[in-house]
Scaffold this active site. Structure first.
Site, PDB file in Angstrom:
ATOM      1  N   SER A  29     -73.683  -0.567   1.584  1.00 42.72           N
ATOM      2  CA  SER A  29     -74.882  -1.321   1.988  1.00 42.72           C
ATOM      3  C   SER A  29     -75.174  -1.116   3.466  1.00 42.72           C
ATOM      4  O   SER A  29     -76.330  -1.048   3.883  1.00 42.72           O
ATOM      5  CB  SER A  29     -74.685  -2.816   1.771  1.00 42.72           C
ATOM      6  OG  SER A  29     -74.164  -3.067   0.514  1.00 42.72           O
TER       7      SER A  29
ATOM      8  N   ARG B 273     -59.972  -0.726  -4.268  1.00 47.75           N
ATOM      9  CA  ARG B 273     -60.298   0.668  -4.597  1.00 47.75           C
ATOM     10  C   ARG B 273     -59.507   1.642  -3.724  1.00 47.75           C
ATOM     11  O   ARG B 273     -58.865   2.546  -4.217  1.00 47.75           O
ATOM     12  CB  ARG B 273     -61.791   0.883  -4.382  1.00 47.75           C
ATOM     13  CG  ARG B 273     -62.379   2.027  -5.169  1.00 47.75           C
ATOM     14  CD  ARG B 273     -63.746   2.392  -4.635  1.00 47.75           C
ATOM     15  NE  ARG B 273     -64.739   1.349  -4.749  1.00 47.75           N
ATOM     16  CZ  ARG B 273     -65.556   1.194  -5.788  1.00 47.75           C
ATOM     17  NH1 ARG B 273     -65.458   1.990  -6.811  1.00 47.75           N
ATOM     18  NH2 ARG B 273     -66.462   0.236  -5.789  1.00 47.75           N
TER      19      ARG B 273
ATOM     20  N   THR C  50     -66.798  -7.490   2.011  1.00 47.06           N
ATOM     21  CA  THR C  50     -65.889  -6.642   1.237  1.00 47.06           C
ATOM     22  C   THR C  50     -64.732  -7.475   0.736  1.00 47.06           C
ATOM     23  O   THR C  50     -63.983  -8.037   1.538  1.00 47.06           O
ATOM     24  CB  THR C  50     -65.322  -5.463   2.055  1.00 47.06           C
ATOM     25  OG1 THR C  50     -64.051  -5.110   1.513  1.00 47.06           O
ATOM     26  CG2 THR C  50     -65.126  -5.784   3.507  1.00 47.06           C
ATOM     27  N   ILE C  51     -64.625  -7.574  -0.560  1.00 49.61           N
ATOM     28  CA  ILE C  51     -63.501  -8.353  -1.098  1.00 49.61           C
ATOM     29  C   ILE C  51     -62.198  -7.614  -0.837  1.00 49.61           C
ATOM     30  O   ILE C  51     -61.135  -8.213  -0.778  1.00 49.61           O
ATOM     31  CB  ILE C  51     -63.716  -8.616  -2.595  1.00 49.61           C
ATOM     32  CG1 ILE C  51     -62.840  -9.772  -3.043  1.00 49.61           C
ATOM     33  CG2 ILE C  51     -63.467  -7.377  -3.416  1.00 49.61           C
ATOM     34  CD1 ILE C  51     -63.120 -10.233  -4.422  1.00 49.61           C
ATOM     35  N   ASP C  52     -62.300  -6.295  -0.648  1.00 48.79           N
ATOM     36  CA  ASP C  52     -61.084  -5.494  -0.433  1.00 48.79           C
ATOM     37  C   ASP C  52     -60.579  -5.571   1.011  1.00 48.79           C
ATOM     38  O   ASP C  52     -59.534  -5.027   1.323  1.00 48.79           O
ATOM     39  CB  ASP C  52     -61.357  -4.020  -0.776  1.00 48.79           C
ATOM     40  CG  ASP C  52     -61.678  -3.816  -2.249  1.00 48.79           C
ATOM     41  OD1 ASP C  52     -61.439  -4.746  -3.034  1.00 48.79           O
ATOM     42  OD2 ASP C  52     -62.171  -2.731  -2.602  1.00 48.79           O
TER      43      ASP C  52
ATOM     44  N   TYR D 172     -62.583  -9.515 -12.106  1.00 49.81           N
ATOM     45  CA  TYR D 172     -63.914 -10.136 -12.045  1.00 49.81           C
ATOM     46  C   TYR D 172     -63.828 -11.658 -11.940  1.00 49.81           C
ATOM     47  O   TYR D 172     -64.705 -12.290 -11.352  1.00 49.81           O
ATOM     48  CB  TYR D 172     -64.760  -9.712 -13.250  1.00 49.81           C
ATOM     49  CG  TYR D 172     -65.084  -8.229 -13.236  1.00 49.81           C
ATOM     50  CD1 TYR D 172     -65.856  -7.686 -12.217  1.00 49.81           C
ATOM     51  CD2 TYR D 172     -64.584  -7.380 -14.207  1.00 49.81           C
ATOM     52  CE1 TYR D 172     -66.126  -6.333 -12.173  1.00 49.81           C
ATOM     53  CE2 TYR D 172     -64.854  -6.019 -14.177  1.00 49.81           C
ATOM     54  CZ  TYR D 172     -65.621  -5.497 -13.152  1.00 49.81           C
ATOM     55  OH  TYR D 172     -65.883  -4.163 -13.101  1.00 49.81           O
ATOM     56  N   ALA D 173     -62.760 -12.225 -12.536  1.00 50.51           N
ATOM     57  CA  ALA D 173     -62.597 -13.681 -12.454  1.00 50.51           C
ATOM     58  C   ALA D 173     -62.284 -14.100 -11.019  1.00 50.51           C
ATOM     59  O   ALA D 173     -62.559 -15.223 -10.606  1.00 50.51           O
ATOM     60  CB  ALA D 173     -61.486 -14.128 -13.393  1.00 50.51           C
TER      61      ALA D 173
HETATM   62  N1  LIG Z   1     -74.521   6.562   2.301  1.00 57.18           N
HETATM   63  C1  LIG Z   1     -75.432   5.668   1.911  1.00 57.18           C
HETATM   64  N2  LIG Z   1     -76.689   5.693   2.443  1.00 57.18           N
HETATM   65  C2  LIG Z   1     -77.608   4.801   2.049  1.00 57.18           C
HETATM   66  N3  LIG Z   1     -77.392   3.831   1.132  1.00 57.18           N
HETATM   67  C3  LIG Z   1     -76.186   3.765   0.571  1.00 57.18           C
HETATM   68  C4  LIG Z   1     -75.134   4.655   0.927  1.00 57.18           C
HETATM   69  N4  LIG Z   1     -74.032   4.343   0.214  1.00 57.18           N
HETATM   70  C5  LIG Z   1     -74.385   3.281  -0.561  1.00 57.18           C
HETATM   71  N5  LIG Z   1     -75.680   2.944  -0.342  1.00 57.18           N
HETATM   72  C6  LIG Z   1     -76.404   1.883  -1.038  1.00 57.18           C
HETATM   73  O1  LIG Z   1     -75.892   0.597  -0.691  1.00 57.18           O
HETATM   74  C7  LIG Z   1     -75.864  -0.243  -1.834  1.00 57.18           C
HETATM   75  C8  LIG Z   1     -74.508  -0.851  -2.011  1.00 57.18           C
HETATM   76  O2  LIG Z   1     -73.513   0.168  -1.949  1.00 57.18           O
HETATM   77  P1  LIG Z   1     -72.133   0.018  -2.737  1.00 57.18           P
HETATM   78  O3  LIG Z   1     -71.259   1.129  -2.325  1.00 57.18           O
HETATM   79  O4  LIG Z   1     -72.398  -0.157  -4.188  1.00 57.18           O
HETATM   80  O5  LIG Z   1     -71.544  -1.386  -2.282  1.00 57.18           O
HETATM   81  P2  LIG Z   1     -70.938  -1.901  -0.913  1.00 57.18           P
HETATM   82  O6  LIG Z   1     -72.036  -2.157   0.025  1.00 57.18           O
HETATM   83  O7  LIG Z   1     -70.267  -3.159  -1.326  1.00 57.18           O
HETATM   84  O8  LIG Z   1     -69.993  -0.848  -0.437  1.00 57.18           O
HETATM   85  C9  LIG Z   1     -76.321   0.602  -3.019  1.00 57.18           C
HETATM   86  O9  LIG Z   1     -77.665   0.316  -3.311  1.00 57.18           O
HETATM   87  C10 LIG Z   1     -76.141   2.000  -2.514  1.00 57.18           C
HETATM   88  O10 LIG Z   1     -77.037   2.921  -3.084  1.00 57.18           O
HETATM   89  O1  LIG Z   2     -67.055  -2.940 -11.354  1.00 63.65           O
HETATM   90  P1  LIG Z   2     -67.803  -2.865 -10.078  1.00 63.65           P
HETATM   91  O2  LIG Z   2     -68.883  -3.858  -9.951  1.00 63.65           O
HETATM   92  O3  LIG Z   2     -68.270  -1.483  -9.761  1.00 63.65           O
HETATM   93  O4  LIG Z   2     -66.802  -3.271  -8.924  1.00 63.65           O
HETATM   94  C1  LIG Z   2     -65.487  -2.831  -8.830  1.00 63.65           C
HETATM   95  C2  LIG Z   2     -65.153  -2.529  -7.422  1.00 63.65           C
HETATM   96  O5  LIG Z   2     -65.652  -3.427  -6.501  1.00 63.65           O
HETATM   97  C3  LIG Z   2     -64.744  -3.599  -5.427  1.00 63.65           C
HETATM   98  O6  LIG Z   2     -64.405  -4.941  -5.380  1.00 63.65           O
HETATM   99  C4  LIG Z   2     -65.307  -3.187  -4.115  1.00 63.65           C
HETATM  100  O7  LIG Z   2     -66.671  -3.313  -4.143  1.00 63.65           O
HETATM  101  P2  LIG Z   2     -67.625  -3.122  -2.894  1.00 63.65           P
HETATM  102  O8  LIG Z   2     -67.492  -1.729  -2.394  1.00 63.65           O
HETATM  103  O9  LIG Z   2     -68.960  -3.438  -3.436  1.00 63.65           O
HETATM  104  O10 LIG Z   2     -67.141  -4.124  -1.889  1.00 63.65           O
HETATM  105  C5  LIG Z   2     -63.552  -2.724  -5.733  1.00 63.65           C
HETATM  106  O11 LIG Z   2     -62.317  -3.275  -5.435  1.00 63.65           O
HETATM  107  C6  LIG Z   2     -63.703  -2.479  -7.192  1.00 63.65           C
HETATM  108  O12 LIG Z   2     -63.268  -1.204  -7.498  1.00 63.65           O
END
Ligand SMILES: Nc1ncnc2c1ncn2[C@@H]1O[C@H](COP(=O)(O)OP(=O)(O)O)[C@@H](O)[C@H]1O
Ligand SMILES: O=P(O)(O)OC[C@H]1O[C@](O)(COP(=O)(O)O)[C@@H](O)[C@@H]1O
Ligand SMILES: [Mg+2]
Length: 444
Positions: free
Chosen positions: A188, A261, A214-216, A367-368
């Protein structure tokens, strides 16, 4: 300069982008603007040092005034935006995390009650809500968000999957949004940076401010991410239940898969919180299954001495035990092989071959865990992060996230927090504590 293994950071990496001159007086009460220097606070023109130890600072080899430092958070006396005319958007993206609703509420309340902003839109379902196909955004007010902090999840919805920054900026322009708050993780925040860059290229004075989610706990340069404490507290309960099950049967084995992850923080902290696990497996430390010092032999030894065993595995552990794969989710995140199922099958086969009676229970509470409401500590943290994010945005800061470093709220440039990942150091004190708590062999 040789900094002896320290991340090389110059002041240029830490410069905070700002939209321009600030000309509007802040409507905040004088008391709120009277900031003093204390253990937890620094004045607006002071800086927060990146390094927390003397030896690290010395290794930088630069005069003290050139030591890398962050801009402090907090309210400013003058603002870039006129609160009465400021139009704000909020979006939540990526996986769920406890505290998302607390941050939304914190942003809305701070904007309304302290700055007098009167227009806040909640974009629906992550970045999809910023496209032409997105659902109609929701108008957010202190009344509409009054109770949302008691619920898990996000009232705005979320999504994965890529969206075009040009389209998103166009949506923001058409809705005359001045400030966009992005509550999300590394993906994001990369998206937020793309939006900020696109707005700058078009000459749009749009402030894009992130609240790192980030939950991680894998976002770097913040003490701890919000929701993490809630998550590992809930995960510890799962470990405890699995322990109760395991010790109630002869040769009972409890196998708990937790999220993580690329970073095993939840597994480590939940293990330390419950003090029930005999073995913890994380992505950062390779784990041999076979051999005297391997996972299977260790479980057998624990059963011999204790009569039951509890194993915690982070979902990103042991991926090298599978065939290489390039599968990815809609956001481009690596799709993981199911290490929990592999361990369940391999431990079952191994113990069955040894001829002993046993019973293995496998639980995957992921998920829980991530959908629960924030606990008291995280609720406080979410509110304070939201306040810091609003102060930064109203002062015209952009391409930053509000974070906490060494206990102080700071502004972190987005490129800095997306350039690396926070991981458990296999030579660090956290992993050492885990080894001490479990008595497991030191995998190399
Ligand atoms: N490199 C990137 N550039 C632009 N948008 C991105 C990029 N990586 C992820 N996004 C967008 O950000 C949003 C959330 O990304 P995601 O990886 O699923 O979760 P998180 O933000 O928790 O890491 C998604 O809509 C995704 O397409
Ligand atoms: O099943 P989903 O929604 O893809 O999410 C699983 C993943 O989300 C996470 O909690 C991390 O998610 P974000 O990158 O969105 O923070 C990982 O630990 C896990 O692999
Ligand atoms: Mg992510």
């Amino acid at each position: 300069m040789d900094t002896g293994g320290l991340p090389t950071l110059t002041q240029d990496d830490l410069v905070v982008r700002t939209l321009g001159e600030r000309s509007f007086p802040s409507p905040l009460d004088g008391g709120l603007l009277e900031r003093g220097e204390s253990l937890h606070y620094v004045t607006e023109d002071d800086r927060v040092l990146v390094d927390s130890s003397l030896s690290r600072a010395v290794r930088r080899g630069v005069p003290v005034e050139q030591l890398p430092s962050f801009e402090p958070g907090g309210p400013r006396r003058t603002l870039f935006f006129d609160p009465a005319r400021t139009r704000v958007g909020i979006v939540t993206c990526g996986g769920l995390c406890p505290g998302l609703n607390n941050v939304i509420r914190g942003l809305v309340v701070e904007l309304y009650e302290h700055y007098g902003v009167r227009y806040v839109l909640g974009f629906r379902n992550g970045y999809h809500g910023l496209t032409a196909d997105g659902e109609e955004p929701e108008v957010l007010t202190p009344t509409s968000v009054q109770w949302i902090n008691s619920q898990g999840g996000t009232v705005l919805g979320t999504s994965r999957g890529s969206q075009d920054p040009a389209v998103m900026v166009e949506t923001l322009r058409l809705r005359r949004i001045d400030v966009l708050f992005v509550i999300g993780g590394d993906g994001s925040l990369r998206g937020a940076q793309a939006i900020a860059d696109e707005a700058e290229a078009r000459g749009l004075p749009l402030a894009v401010v992130g609240v790192p989610k980030t939950i991680d706990n894998d976002i770097p340069w913040i003490d701890r991410s919000f929701g993490f404490q809630t998550a590992f507290g809930r995960a510890a309960e799962s470990i405890r239940s699995a322990h109760t099950e395991a010790r109630s049967t002869r040769n009972g084995v409890g196998l708990i898969k937790l999220m993580g992850r690329h970073s095993g923080f939840i597994a480590c902290y939940a293990t330390l919180a419950s003090d029930d696990a005999d073995l913890v497996l994380i992505p950062e430390v390779a784990m041999p299954l076979e051999g005297e010092r391997g996972v299977l032999a260790h479980i057998e030894r624990v059963l011999d001495t204790q009569g039951h065993a509890v194993v915690v595995v982070a979902e990103g552990a042991g991926q090298d035990l599978f065939a290489a794969s390039t599968a990815a989710d809609a956001s481009g995140n690596a799709k993981l092989h199911d290490i929990g199922a592999l361990l369940r099958d391999r431990v079952t086969a191994h113990l069955a071959a040894s001829g002993r009676e046993f019973s293995l229970r496998y639980v995957d509470p992921g998920y829980a865990i991530r959908s629960v409401p924030a606990n008291a500590h995280d609720s406080v943290y979410c509110t304070r992060l939201a306040q810091a994010a609003v102060h930064a945005a109203m002062a015209g800061r952009t391409s930053i996230v509000a974070g906490r470093w060494h206990g102080r709220f700071v502004h972190l440039p987005i490129p800095l927090v997306t350039a690396s990942r926070n991981q458990v150091d296999s030579k660090g004190d956290l992993w050492l504590s885990v080894l001490e708590a479990t008595g497991q062999p030191v995998f190399v």
